[in-house]
Design an enzyme around this catalytic site. Structure first.
Site, PDB file in Angstrom:
ATOM      1  N   LYS A 184       0.844  -1.196   0.000  1.00  0.00           N
ATOM      2  CA  LYS A 184       0.000   0.000   0.000  1.00  0.00           C
ATOM      3  C   LYS A 184       0.883   1.251   0.000  1.00  0.00           C
ATOM      4  CE  LYS A 184      -0.311   0.168   5.052  1.00  0.00           C
ATOM      5  NZ  LYS A 184      -1.188   0.230   6.230  1.00  0.00           N
ATOM      6  N   ARG A 199      -9.882   0.403  15.403  1.00  0.00           N
ATOM      7  CA  ARG A 199      -9.719   1.267  14.243  1.00  0.00           C
ATOM      8  C   ARG A 199     -10.714   0.734  13.213  1.00  0.00           C
ATOM      9  NH1 ARG A 199      -3.786   1.669  11.590  1.00  0.00           N
ATOM     10  NH2 ARG A 199      -4.507  -0.328  10.720  1.00  0.00           N
ATOM     11  N   HIS A 246      -5.769  -6.972  12.960  1.00  0.00           N
ATOM     12  CA  HIS A 246      -4.512  -6.223  13.015  1.00  0.00           C
ATOM     13  C   HIS A 246      -4.149  -5.947  14.468  1.00  0.00           C
ATOM     14  CE1 HIS A 246      -1.330  -4.111  11.042  1.00  0.00           C
ATOM     15  NE2 HIS A 246      -1.636  -2.931  11.555  1.00  0.00           N
ATOM     16  N   ARG A 283       1.342 -10.882   7.406  1.00  0.00           N
ATOM     17  CA  ARG A 283       1.038  -9.742   6.543  1.00  0.00           C
ATOM     18  C   ARG A 283       2.023  -8.586   6.815  1.00  0.00           C
ATOM     19  NH1 ARG A 283      -3.698  -9.315   8.443  1.00  0.00           N
ATOM     20  NH2 ARG A 283      -3.347  -7.341   9.508  1.00  0.00           N
ATOM     21  N   TYR A 334      17.245  31.557   4.907  1.00  0.00           N
ATOM     22  CA  TYR A 334      16.287  32.507   5.459  1.00  0.00           C
ATOM     23  C   TYR A 334      16.526  32.785   6.936  1.00  0.00           C
ATOM     24  CZ  TYR A 334      13.535  31.875   1.192  1.00  0.00           C
ATOM     25  OH  TYR A 334      13.102  31.836  -0.112  1.00  0.00           O
ATOM     26  N   CYS A 341      14.907  24.868   2.791  1.00  0.00           N
ATOM     27  CA  CYS A 341      13.936  25.632   2.021  1.00  0.00           C
ATOM     28  C   CYS A 341      13.075  24.693   1.178  1.00  0.00           C
ATOM     29  CB  CYS A 341      14.656  26.634   1.122  1.00  0.00           C
ATOM     30  SG  CYS A 341      15.791  27.717   2.023  1.00  0.00           S
ATOM     31  N   MET A 342      12.162  25.247   0.429  1.00  0.00           N
ATOM     32  CA  MET A 342      11.264  24.429  -0.379  1.00  0.00           C
ATOM     33  C   MET A 342      12.020  23.573  -1.384  1.00  0.00           C
ATOM     34  SD  MET A 342       8.043  25.637  -2.754  1.00  0.00           S
ATOM     35  CE  MET A 342       7.155  26.314  -1.349  1.00  0.00           C
ATOM     36  N   ASP A 343      13.077  24.125  -1.957  1.00  0.00           N
ATOM     37  CA  ASP A 343      13.764  23.466  -3.062  1.00  0.00           C
ATOM     38  C   ASP A 343      15.218  23.124  -2.791  1.00  0.00           C
ATOM     39  OD1 ASP A 343      11.451  24.309  -4.711  1.00  0.00           O
ATOM     40  OD2 ASP A 343      12.376  26.291  -4.524  1.00  0.00           O
TER      41      ASP A 343
END
Length: 394
Positions: free
Chosen positions: A50, A148, A180, A236, A279, A326-328
């Site tokens: 999954k 759950r 589970h 599993r 930053y 940072c983002m990138d």
């Protein structure tokens, strides 16, 4: 997770023009499945793929796992199961998490097993059977204490009655029963034994009502590795398939982590004492130094909260991250007068740890989370590449 995927030569460095790579060792996947099979004894192994194979790529992992002896595959959603079928996976696949209104007809047409947790889901499944003209193969998911998903004890008789009626009408075939564990990562926690007792009792109640099963499965990765008495007919495992220890305090447990996250050095530059980085200048150079810019950031799965808290392996040495992620992109300190790193060199953010690089568990410890979250974090511009099983001689 939306990534491009290709194969990679095991000796290759980060590909030109790529900001980041998640390299997945399919030989490690195969090794881990074989280890799980040994622990499972007479029980079969269902490899859980999954969440796009826990970030490793569901289809490639599924192929490697089945080739190594996994008998079946498990996913959460019908959509995940259908994706495997579209990619040519023919092994048995079970899907068990269904929001209201799920159309099961495509799953029935693709010979996907359906896990049911309520009378409502059975009704929706029977509607799909009527529309498609295809009999459904069903696993009952029961709640033995995780609280759950799954059929609770109060609704269980009604679910069994609905299944008996549908079976008599030829609309479904009941194949399995599953539950589970809540505390599988604590092998000696008495909750595990209590859940196993409840599971056995629910199995017996179903048989008394005329519902028979081919397979019963309860164990997840940690219990598959440590509690053979809970194996029933099948285990599993999820995280262990990917080589991350389901009980980190017990070490690697003979597993091999499959994912390495890396990127190229995009730029090398000199700083003077007093220069701030990134930053807010959260980090300031205390002496003249050299830094490297890495073209990967929190949009790619490198958590911003790891700013100034992780090391990166470049050319055999750990280099500290400095300033804000940072983002990138983010920056690492190479040290004064560093001449051993050039643009294009490979930076390893995490991996198996055998060469001294940080591991997914190292990141998890710093983040206060689990390595599951780390493994599923690379995304966006990160390119997934595969090292084929046997390409390194293992």
């Amino acid at each position: 997770m939306d990534m491009h995927t290709t194969s990679v030569n095991p000796a290759a460095r980060t590909a030109p023009g790529v900001n980041g790579e998640a390299v997945v060792d399919l030989g490690a996947i195969a090794h881990n499945v074989r280890v799980l099979r040994e622990h499972a004894g007479p029980a079969q192994v269902m490899a859980v793929v999954k969440a796009d194979g826990y970030g490793h790529g569901a289809t490639a992992v599924a192929r490697a796992a089945v080739a190594a002896g996994a008998a079946e595959l498990g996913v959460a959603t019908v959509g995940e199961a259908l994706s495997l079928r579209r990619d040519g996976i023919v092994a048995p696949v079970l899907a068990w998490l269904h929001p209201p209104g799920t159309d099961f007809a495509p799953a029935l047409a693709a010979d996907i097993q359906i896990g049911v947790s309520s009378v409502r889901q059975i009704v929706e499944l029977l509607d799909a059977v009527t529309r498609s003209g295809r009999r459904a193969e069903v696993t009952i998911k029961v709640d033995t204490g995780l609280n759950r998903g799954g059929v609770g004890a109060g609704e269980y008789p009604a679910v069994l009655d609905a299944l008996c009626r549908a079976t008599a009408a030829g609309a479904i075939r009941v194949r399995g029963i599953m539950s589970h564990l809540a505390s599988g990562d604590e092998p000696h926690n008495p909750v595990n034994d209590l859940q196993a007792q409840r599971f056995t009792a629910m199995l017996a109640e179903a048989r008394r009502r005329g519902v028979q099963f081919d397979v019963a499965h309860l164990s997840n990765s940690p219990s598959a590795m440590t509690r053979p008495d809970l194996g029933f007919d099948m285990v599993r495992p999820g995280i262990a398939v990917y080589g991350l220890s389901p009980i980190p305090d017990l070490g690697d447990m003979g597993l091999r982590p499959a994912m390495t996250l890396k990127c190229p050095v995009a730029m090398v530059k000199s700083l003077s004492a007093g220069d701030g980085v990134s930053y807010g200048h959260a980090w300031t150079a205390e002496r003249d130094t050299t830094v490297a810019l890495l073209p990967i950031g929190y949009a790619d799965g490198v958590y911003r909260s790891l700013s100034g808290r992780i090391d990166v392996l470049i050319n055999g040495r750990l280099r500290p991250g400095v300033g804000r992620i940072c983002m990138d992109q983010f920056v690492v300190d190479l040290g004064p007068g560093a001449v051993d790193v050039t643009e294009g060199d490979e930076a390893i953010l995490f991996g198996p740890g055998g060469s001294g690089e940080p591991t997914a568990q190292d990141w998890a410890d710093r983040l206060g989370t689990i390595h599951y979250e780390v493994a599923t974090s690379p995304r966006g511009r990160v390119v997934r590449r595969y090292r084929e099983a046997g390409s390194d001689g293992r």
